[in-house]
Write a protein that holds these residues in place. Structure first.
Motif, mmCIF file in Angstrom:
data_model
loop_
_atom_site.group_PDB
_atom_site.id
_atom_site.type_symbol
_atom_site.label_atom_id
_atom_site.label_comp_id
_atom_site.label_asym_id
_atom_site.label_seq_id
_atom_site.Cartn_x
_atom_site.Cartn_y
_atom_site.Cartn_z
ATOM 1 N N GLY A 47 0.819 -1.219 0.000
ATOM 2 C CA GLY A 47 0.000 0.000 0.000
ATOM 3 C C GLY A 47 0.845 1.257 0.000
ATOM 4 O O GLY A 47 1.681 1.457 -0.873
ATOM 5 N N GLU A 48 0.654 2.093 0.970
ATOM 6 C CA GLU A 48 1.382 3.360 1.071
ATOM 7 C C GLU A 48 2.855 3.178 1.444
ATOM 8 O O GLU A 48 3.624 4.119 1.367
ATOM 9 C CB GLU A 48 0.713 4.262 2.114
ATOM 10 C CG GLU A 48 -0.684 4.682 1.743
ATOM 11 C CD GLU A 48 -0.707 5.808 0.727
ATOM 12 O OE1 GLU A 48 0.319 6.483 0.547
ATOM 13 O OE2 GLU A 48 -1.758 6.019 0.110
ATOM 14 N N GLY A 49 3.236 2.003 1.910
ATOM 15 C CA GLY A 49 4.638 1.731 2.224
ATOM 16 C C GLY A 49 5.056 2.068 3.639
ATOM 17 O O GLY A 49 6.244 2.150 3.939
ATOM 18 N N ILE A 50 4.103 2.247 4.520
ATOM 19 C CA ILE A 50 4.421 2.633 5.901
ATOM 20 C C ILE A 50 5.266 1.562 6.591
ATOM 21 O O ILE A 50 6.293 1.863 7.201
ATOM 22 C CB ILE A 50 3.135 2.905 6.701
ATOM 23 C CG1 ILE A 50 2.369 4.072 6.084
ATOM 24 C CG2 ILE A 50 3.451 3.176 8.169
ATOM 25 C CD1 ILE A 50 0.948 4.210 6.586
ATOM 26 N N ASP A 51 4.840 0.307 6.502
ATOM 27 C CA ASP A 51 5.601 -0.773 7.147
ATOM 28 C C ASP A 51 6.976 -0.929 6.500
ATOM 29 O O ASP A 51 7.982 -1.110 7.184
ATOM 30 C CB ASP A 51 4.834 -2.087 7.083
ATOM 31 C CG ASP A 51 3.533 -2.055 7.874
ATOM 32 O OD1 ASP A 51 3.273 -1.073 8.589
ATOM 33 O OD2 ASP A 51 2.771 -3.024 7.775
ATOM 34 N N LYS A 73 2.989 7.838 -1.668
ATOM 35 C CA LYS A 73 3.827 7.805 -0.469
ATOM 36 C C LYS A 73 5.063 6.931 -0.656
ATOM 37 O O LYS A 73 6.132 7.251 -0.179
ATOM 38 C CB LYS A 73 3.036 7.307 0.736
ATOM 39 C CG LYS A 73 2.101 8.328 1.295
ATOM 40 C CD LYS A 73 2.874 9.431 1.960
ATOM 41 C CE LYS A 73 1.941 10.545 2.363
ATOM 42 N NZ LYS A 73 2.619 11.767 2.686
ATOM 43 N N ILE A 74 4.910 5.793 -1.321
ATOM 44 C CA ILE A 74 6.041 4.885 -1.483
ATOM 45 C C ILE A 74 7.204 5.599 -2.190
ATOM 46 O O ILE A 74 8.362 5.407 -1.860
ATOM 47 C CB ILE A 74 5.615 3.587 -2.223
ATOM 48 C CG1 ILE A 74 6.600 2.467 -1.950
ATOM 49 C CG2 ILE A 74 5.442 3.775 -3.682
ATOM 50 C CD1 ILE A 74 6.256 1.623 -0.779
ATOM 51 N N GLU A 75 6.887 6.459 -3.143
ATOM 52 C CA GLU A 75 7.925 7.229 -3.832
ATOM 53 C C GLU A 75 8.568 8.232 -2.880
ATOM 54 O O GLU A 75 9.775 8.406 -2.882
ATOM 55 C CB GLU A 75 7.319 7.953 -5.036
ATOM 56 C CG GLU A 75 6.838 7.008 -6.117
ATOM 57 C CD GLU A 75 6.015 7.693 -7.192
ATOM 58 O OE1 GLU A 75 5.754 8.911 -7.064
ATOM 59 O OE2 GLU A 75 5.628 7.012 -8.140
ATOM 60 N N GLU A 76 7.750 8.872 -2.071
ATOM 61 C CA GLU A 76 8.249 9.847 -1.109
ATOM 62 C C GLU A 76 9.198 9.190 -0.111
ATOM 63 O O GLU A 76 10.190 9.772 0.301
ATOM 64 C CB GLU A 76 7.052 10.467 -0.383
ATOM 65 C CG GLU A 76 7.412 11.489 0.658
ATOM 66 C CD GLU A 76 6.165 12.003 1.364
ATOM 67 O OE1 GLU A 76 6.203 12.118 2.602
ATOM 68 O OE2 GLU A 76 5.160 12.277 0.683
ATOM 69 N N TYR A 77 8.887 7.974 0.301
ATOM 70 C CA TYR A 77 9.716 7.258 1.263
ATOM 71 C C TYR A 77 10.990 6.692 0.648
ATOM 72 O O TYR A 77 11.854 6.192 1.349
ATOM 73 C CB TYR A 77 8.933 6.092 1.873
ATOM 74 C CG TYR A 77 7.800 6.481 2.776
ATOM 75 C CD1 TYR A 77 7.738 7.719 3.403
ATOM 76 C CD2 TYR A 77 6.781 5.583 3.013
ATOM 77 C CE1 TYR A 77 6.678 8.048 4.233
ATOM 78 C CE2 TYR A 77 5.715 5.900 3.856
ATOM 79 C CZ TYR A 77 5.684 7.140 4.457
ATOM 80 O OH TYR A 77 4.641 7.445 5.281
ATOM 81 N N LYS A 78 11.095 6.702 -0.666
ATOM 82 C CA LYS A 78 12.272 6.177 -1.373
ATOM 83 C C LYS A 78 12.488 4.686 -1.097
ATOM 84 O O LYS A 78 13.600 4.223 -0.922
ATOM 85 C CB LYS A 78 13.526 6.964 -1.006
ATOM 86 C CG LYS A 78 13.415 8.467 -1.154
ATOM 87 C CD LYS A 78 13.847 8.927 -2.494
ATOM 88 C CE LYS A 78 13.966 10.430 -2.605
ATOM 89 N NZ LYS A 78 12.818 11.145 -2.986
ATOM 90 N N ILE A 79 11.384 3.938 -1.058
ATOM 91 C CA ILE A 79 11.436 2.491 -0.865
ATOM 92 C C ILE A 79 11.474 1.827 -2.234
ATOM 93 O O ILE A 79 10.799 2.264 -3.167
ATOM 94 C CB ILE A 79 10.180 1.999 -0.097
ATOM 95 C CG1 ILE A 79 10.071 2.687 1.260
ATOM 96 C CG2 ILE A 79 10.159 0.491 0.042
ATOM 97 C CD1 ILE A 79 11.204 2.437 2.210
ATOM 98 N N ASP A 80 12.241 0.753 -2.370
ATOM 99 C CA ASP A 80 12.256 -0.007 -3.607
ATOM 100 C C ASP A 80 10.873 -0.628 -3.785
ATOM 101 O O ASP A 80 10.391 -1.346 -2.910
ATOM 102 C CB ASP A 80 13.336 -1.090 -3.541
ATOM 103 C CG ASP A 80 13.615 -1.713 -4.896
ATOM 104 O OD1 ASP A 80 13.015 -1.277 -5.896
ATOM 105 O OD2 ASP A 80 14.430 -2.635 -4.951
#
Length: 112
Positions: A47-51, A73-80
């Protein structure tokens, strides 16, 4: 409207509404305490990549998130992140030490 379309439509409103709620954190931290730094985890249905963000920033886990939709959000967090369904994950099973899902399994029959 199918599940993917529904989540694409409500994602931003849902994130705004639940951000700041932390009822799920004790269970997540207990789960993560079993891991070792630099182990790898696939966050299916991120989802949003919080975890995923917590896995990377607080525990140093090599993390890839995947979901049926790509959100902001996932882009903002810079998560692969890799777009994909739980039914057709774009990975080899041996690539990860762990596979994690949060609020995913109850949707399985909806995305077939």
């Amino acid at each position: 409207m199918n599940l993917k379309e529904t989540y694409n439509k409500i994602a931003e409103d849902w994130y705004r509404e639940v951000s700041g709620h932390d009822w799920w954190e004790p269970g997540l931290y207990t789960f993560i305490s079993l891991f070792h730094e630099n182990e790898s985890i696939l966050d299916v249905g991120c989802g949003e990549g919080i975890d995923s963000y917590i896995f990377v920033t607080e525990f140093g886990l090599k993390t890839i998130g995947t979901d049926i939709y790509k959100d902001k959000k996932i882009e903002e967090y810079k998560i692969d992140f890799k777009k994909g369904s739980i039914y057709k994950l774009p990975f080899l099973s041996s690539q990860f030490d762990y596979v994690y899902t949060h609020d995913v399994l109850h949707h399985i029959d909806c995305v077939i």
